[in-house]
Design a protein around this motif. Structure first.
Motif, PDB file in Angstrom:
ATOM      1  N   UNK A  38      38.232  27.662  49.064  1.00  0.00           N
ATOM      2  CA  UNK A  38      37.448  27.908  47.855  1.00  0.00           C
ATOM      3  C   UNK A  38      37.796  29.287  47.292  1.00  0.00           C
ATOM      4  N   UNK A  39      38.498  29.300  46.184  1.00  0.00           N
ATOM      5  CA  UNK A  39      38.871  30.553  45.536  1.00  0.00           C
ATOM      6  C   UNK A  39      38.171  30.695  44.195  1.00  0.00           C
ATOM      7  N   UNK A  40      37.046  30.053  44.031  1.00  0.00           N
ATOM      8  CA  UNK A  40      36.359  30.040  42.737  1.00  0.00           C
ATOM      9  C   UNK A  40      35.881  31.431  42.311  1.00  0.00           C
ATOM     10  N   UNK A  41      35.617  32.330  43.227  1.00  0.00           N
ATOM     11  CA  UNK A  41      35.131  33.652  42.876  1.00  0.00           C
ATOM     12  C   UNK A  41      36.211  34.707  42.736  1.00  0.00           C
ATOM     13  N   UNK A  42      37.449  34.325  42.915  1.00  0.00           N
ATOM     14  CA  UNK A  42      38.535  35.311  42.933  1.00  0.00           C
ATOM     15  C   UNK A  42      38.746  35.973  41.577  1.00  0.00           C
ATOM     16  N   UNK A  43      38.564  35.226  40.479  1.00  0.00           N
ATOM     17  CA  UNK A  43      38.752  35.797  39.142  1.00  0.00           C
ATOM     18  C   UNK A  43      37.755  36.936  38.903  1.00  0.00           C
ATOM     19  N   UNK A  44      36.511  36.711  39.259  1.00  0.00           N
ATOM     20  CA  UNK A  44      35.479  37.727  39.050  1.00  0.00           C
ATOM     21  C   UNK A  44      35.769  38.963  39.911  1.00  0.00           C
ATOM     22  N   UNK A  45      36.211  38.753  41.119  1.00  0.00           N
ATOM     23  CA  UNK A  45      36.500  39.855  42.035  1.00  0.00           C
ATOM     24  C   UNK A  45      37.690  40.693  41.562  1.00  0.00           C
ATOM     25  N   UNK A  46      38.716  40.048  41.013  1.00  0.00           N
ATOM     26  CA  UNK A  46      39.939  40.748  40.623  1.00  0.00           C
ATOM     27  C   UNK A  46      39.961  41.196  39.165  1.00  0.00           C
ATOM     28  N   UNK A  47      39.001  40.818  38.361  1.00  0.00           N
ATOM     29  CA  UNK A  47      39.010  41.097  36.920  1.00  0.00           C
ATOM     30  C   UNK A  47      39.178  42.580  36.603  1.00  0.00           C
ATOM     31  N   UNK A  48      38.591  43.466  37.374  1.00  0.00           N
ATOM     32  CA  UNK A  48      38.665  44.903  37.073  1.00  0.00           C
ATOM     33  C   UNK A  48      40.073  45.481  37.273  1.00  0.00           C
ATOM     34  N   UNK A  49      40.945  44.759  37.949  1.00  0.00           N
ATOM     35  CA  UNK A  49      42.303  45.238  38.181  1.00  0.00           C
ATOM     36  C   UNK A  49      43.265  44.838  37.071  1.00  0.00           C
ATOM     37  N   UNK A  76      49.200  38.033  28.705  1.00  0.00           N
ATOM     38  CA  UNK A  76      48.375  37.428  29.761  1.00  0.00           C
ATOM     39  C   UNK A  76      49.186  37.152  31.024  1.00  0.00           C
ATOM     40  N   UNK A  77      48.563  37.351  32.163  1.00  0.00           N
ATOM     41  CA  UNK A  77      49.217  37.114  33.444  1.00  0.00           C
ATOM     42  C   UNK A  77      49.028  35.661  33.863  1.00  0.00           C
ATOM     43  N   UNK A  78      49.599  35.327  34.991  1.00  0.00           N
ATOM     44  CA  UNK A  78      49.338  34.028  35.619  1.00  0.00           C
ATOM     45  C   UNK A  78      47.935  34.100  36.201  1.00  0.00           C
ATOM     46  N   UNK A  79      47.222  32.999  36.155  1.00  0.00           N
ATOM     47  CA  UNK A  79      45.867  32.950  36.677  1.00  0.00           C
ATOM     48  C   UNK A  79      45.841  33.477  38.121  1.00  0.00           C
ATOM     49  N   UNK A  80      44.939  34.418  38.459  1.00  0.00           N
ATOM     50  CA  UNK A  80      44.919  35.010  39.805  1.00  0.00           C
ATOM     51  C   UNK A  80      44.706  33.984  40.916  1.00  0.00           C
ATOM     52  N   UNK A  81      43.909  32.962  40.666  1.00  0.00           N
ATOM     53  CA  UNK A  81      43.705  31.933  41.692  1.00  0.00           C
ATOM     54  C   UNK A  81      45.021  31.231  41.997  1.00  0.00           C
ATOM     55  N   UNK A  82      45.792  30.941  40.986  1.00  0.00           N
ATOM     56  CA  UNK A  82      47.081  30.296  41.185  1.00  0.00           C
ATOM     57  C   UNK A  82      48.048  31.211  41.929  1.00  0.00           C
ATOM     58  N   UNK A  83      48.025  32.495  41.608  1.00  0.00           N
ATOM     59  CA  UNK A  83      48.886  33.444  42.314  1.00  0.00           C
ATOM     60  C   UNK A  83      48.558  33.499  43.806  1.00  0.00           C
ATOM     61  N   UNK A  84      47.285  33.526  44.152  1.00  0.00           N
ATOM     62  CA  UNK A  84      46.859  33.549  45.555  1.00  0.00           C
ATOM     63  C   UNK A  84      47.291  32.265  46.244  1.00  0.00           C
TER      64      UNK A  84
END
Length: 65
Positions: free
Chosen positions: A36-47, A54-62
């Motif tokens: 479950x990586x549903x919260x990863x966007x919120x966690x990484x948004x400040x970076x 636009x970058x590649x979606x962080x969930x997809x990168x992980x």
């Protein structure tokens, strides 16, 4: 810039597609249901910058790692 969240990001890095390169019966596909990586966007948004391309979606990168 934080990339848009998409259901499927068909082409990564030009014409490369993960769906075309990972077999349907691969072990990673069965593990994916339990990760479950549903919260990863919120966690990484400040970076991510608010300007630029636009970058590649962080969930997809992980998941690619």
């Amino acid at each position: 810039m934080l990339g848009p969240r998409q259901e499927a990001q068909a082409a990564l890095f030009y014409e490369f597609s993960l769906e075309d390169h990972i077999q349907q019966n691969h072990l990673l596909r069965s593990i994916d249901r339990f990760v479950d990586l549903s919260g990863i966007r919120q966690y990484l948004a400040e970076f991510y910058s608010h300007t630029g391309r636009p970058s590649i979606d962080p969930e997809l990168l992980i998941r690619m790692l």
